[in-house]
Scaffold this motif. Structure first.
Motif, mmCIF file in Angstrom:
data_model
loop_
_atom_site.group_PDB
_atom_site.id
_atom_site.type_symbol
_atom_site.label_atom_id
_atom_site.label_comp_id
_atom_site.label_asym_id
_atom_site.label_seq_id
_atom_site.Cartn_x
_atom_site.Cartn_y
_atom_site.Cartn_z
ATOM 1 N N GLU A 68 34.657 36.255 43.139
ATOM 2 C CA GLU A 68 34.657 37.597 43.763
ATOM 3 C C GLU A 68 33.658 38.535 43.105
ATOM 4 O O GLU A 68 33.077 39.392 43.768
ATOM 5 C CB GLU A 68 36.058 38.219 43.704
ATOM 6 C CG GLU A 68 37.091 37.553 44.608
ATOM 7 C CD GLU A 68 36.750 37.646 46.100
ATOM 8 O OE1 GLU A 68 35.933 38.513 46.474
ATOM 9 O OE2 GLU A 68 37.283 36.826 46.879
ATOM 10 N N ARG A 69 33.446 38.376 41.810
ATOM 11 C CA ARG A 69 32.504 39.284 41.134
ATOM 12 C C ARG A 69 31.068 39.044 41.593
ATOM 13 O O ARG A 69 30.296 39.988 41.758
ATOM 14 C CB ARG A 69 32.632 39.134 39.617
ATOM 15 C CG ARG A 69 33.848 39.871 39.087
ATOM 16 C CD ARG A 69 34.005 39.719 37.614
ATOM 17 N NE ARG A 69 32.857 40.188 36.836
ATOM 18 C CZ ARG A 69 32.789 40.110 35.511
ATOM 19 N NH1 ARG A 69 33.813 39.595 34.834
ATOM 20 N NH2 ARG A 69 31.732 40.553 34.867
ATOM 21 N N ALA A 72 30.790 40.500 45.036
ATOM 22 C CA ALA A 72 30.728 41.972 44.978
ATOM 23 C C ALA A 72 29.360 42.437 44.476
ATOM 24 O O ALA A 72 28.806 43.434 44.973
ATOM 25 C CB ALA A 72 31.839 42.504 44.069
ATOM 26 N N ASN A 75 26.959 42.134 47.328
ATOM 27 C CA ASN A 75 27.297 43.136 48.336
ATOM 28 C C ASN A 75 26.819 44.529 47.905
ATOM 29 O O ASN A 75 26.173 45.249 48.674
ATOM 30 C CB ASN A 75 28.826 43.104 48.520
ATOM 31 C CG ASN A 75 29.232 43.739 49.814
ATOM 32 O OD1 ASN A 75 28.454 43.765 50.764
ATOM 33 N ND2 ASN A 75 30.434 44.297 49.852
ATOM 34 N N ALA A 76 27.109 44.865 46.655
ATOM 35 C CA ALA A 76 26.704 46.189 46.156
ATOM 36 C C ALA A 76 25.184 46.319 46.197
ATOM 37 O O ALA A 76 24.644 47.360 46.589
ATOM 38 C CB ALA A 76 27.224 46.389 44.731
ATOM 39 N N GLU A 338 25.063 39.254 36.929
ATOM 40 C CA GLU A 338 26.533 39.226 36.911
ATOM 41 C C GLU A 338 27.032 37.853 36.426
ATOM 42 O O GLU A 338 27.985 37.774 35.654
ATOM 43 C CB GLU A 338 27.075 39.551 38.310
ATOM 44 C CG GLU A 338 28.574 39.749 38.385
ATOM 45 C CD GLU A 338 29.079 41.001 37.662
ATOM 46 O OE1 GLU A 338 28.265 41.811 37.186
ATOM 47 O OE2 GLU A 338 30.324 41.143 37.553
#
Ligand SMILES: Cc1ncc(COP(=O)(O)O)c(C=O)c1O
Length: 458
Positions: A68-69, A72, A75-76, A338
């Motif tokens: 999920e990170r 995200a 996406n960000a 990330e």
């Protein structure tokens, strides 16, 4: 896989898609495995069946299939700016941050990062940089590249030329002239009787030196190697191999190119494979685990002397004549940054050491009683199991039997995706694998091996 034939995706796929490393006629008969979903270390096919992905896709989904990170982070970034490039003195903050981080993480002090999109591009970039380096140092005839038998370096023309695997050459009339191959360090199969590791390493170094001398040292630019062989059969070189090879390279002013595309980012239990095997590269190619392959991004980390040559070559105002549209793509660098943060938080190399040891111990236990496991080898979560007909003599099964492919078929049926390389069964699961999941993988392995032994009648 035939269960998917009634699915219209399968039928349309047979009609429209050409697949990598797939036999076209067999594919027309059998159709694809349609993978629709991923969760942690598992993927699911269109019938809802779960598989432990024992190869992390293509050695790449280090953080599994649903982190999920990473999602995200992508996406960000898409919401900030969905595309920009790094040509003509431009950058985004993400590309700057990641280039700094990669220099620091690889220990390439004073070096720089160059971004590309795939592993093949990163490897080819290293070759072009090696050519610039020697030209600037007054040796423009130093153009040849020595790679190794069994190596895999990619599918573009020069990268495929550097592969030491016949199946990457035969359809295309490769390798290109000037791409040469030296012996593989493959102790299980190629160490001679009565030869100890030291003598074996010496023989490999001598063979390399002879090749350099016969070609002419003034024509050889670089040597490229994976610290631990991946697609060539998951082989760890004997200790002392890289330091000794490096003596030879240094003697003839030949650059050392490190293909970390599989080994990097904890796969071997070290941050980079070079640290496991004592390699001291002039350049490193990174991909796959760089972003857990959630976005196609690769990088070359180059030492200061290589950068110095590029700058010097262009000191009359020319521009470095190289680049890919998606070099330093903002989403790719955001995902990669990330991913690295997650590796650091999880202490990934140590986690891999621990879980890799656990999985290997399970494989070794099975090997004790199996009549067909010749060797269990590898490092971290990069493990190979060589299947043989006779454990004492190491005689292989006839190639026509395709025992590796037989195993893969059985393992699929049992819910495990493995990857045979000839008769070597390969395992490179997502690095987030837990000990419980390693046990599950090993249980399916044991069951599948028993079934294979049954089919072989041993
Ligand atoms: C060691 C190694 N180098 C290079 C490559 C090529 O990477 P790509 O397919 O991203 O071009 C691969 C791909 O599997 C690889 O295993």
């Amino acid at each position: 896989m035939t269960q998917t034939l009634s699915n219209s995706i399968a039928q349309r796929d047979i009609k429209f898609q050409l697949h990598s490393q797939t036999n076209p006629r067999r594919f027309e008969e059998q159709g694809p495995l349609v993978v629709t979903r991923g969760e942690g270390v598992r993927v699911f096919d269109s019938a809802g069946k779960a598989y432990i992905e024992g190869m992390a896709g293509l050695w790449c989904a280090t953080l599994g299939f649903s982190n999920e990170r990473l999602i995200a982070a992508a996406n960000a970034q898409y919401h900030e700016i969905a595309y920009y490039h790094t040509f003509f003195q431009r950058t985004g903050p993400g590309a700057t941050d990641l280039s700094e981080k990669l220099v620091e993480l690889t220990g390439m002090e004073g070096g720089k990062t160059y971004f590309a999109t795939s592993g093949s591009e990163a490897n080819e970039t290293m070759v072009k940089l090696a050519w610039i380096y020697h030209t600037v140092h007054g040796k423009p005839a130093k153009r040849k590249v020595i790679a190794r038998n069994r190596g895999f370096h990619g599918s573009t023309i020069a990268a495929a030329s550097m592969c030491g695997l016949e199946f990457m050459h035969r359809e295309f009339g490769l390798p290109l002239p000037g791409f040469l191959h030296t012996l593989a360090p493959y102790p299980y199969r190629e160490m001679c009787e009565g030869e100890d590791e030291g003598a074996y390493v010496e023989r490999l170094a001598e063979e390399l030196e002879q090749l350099i001398l016969s070609e002419g040292p003034d024509t050889v630019a670089a040597f490229i190697a994976e610290p631990v062989y991946a697609g060539g059969g998951i082989i760890v070189p004997p200790s002392g191999y890289f330091p000794r090879i490096q003596d030879v390279l240094n003697k003839y002013d030949i650059l050392c190119l490190d293909d970390e595309i599989v080994c990097g980012f904890g796969r071997t239990g070290e941050w980079f494979g070079k640290d496991l095997v004592g390699m001291k590269p002039d350049m490193m190619a990174l991909a796959k685990g760089l972003s857990s392959s959630y976005f196609p991004i690769s990088a070359v980390v180059l030492s200061p002397k290589i950068y110095g040559a590029v700058a010097e070559f262009n000191n009359q105002g020319g521009a470095f004549g190289h680049g890919f549209t998606n070099s330093g793509h903002p989403v790719g660098v955001a995902v990669a940054s990330e991913a690295i943060k997650i590796y650091e938080e999880l202490g990934m190399p140590d986690h891999v050491k621990k879980v890799g040891k656990h999985l290997r111990a399970r494989f070794e236990k099975t090997a004790e009683t199996s009549l067909i496991v010749g060797e269990v080898r590898g490092a971290g979560l990069m493990l190979g199991i060589e299947i043989v007909k006779d454990k004492t003599t190491r005689e292989p099964f006839p190639a026509s039997k395709q025992v590796g492919a037989m195993f893969d078929r059985i393992a699929y049926k049992n819910g495990l995706i493995a990857r045979c390389m000839g008769d070597v069964l390969g395992f490179a699961p997502p690095l987030i694998l837990t000990e419980e999941e390693a046990d599950e993988l090993a249980d399916i392995f044991d069951k599948s091996l028993k079934e294979l032994e049954g089919e072989l009648g041993v």
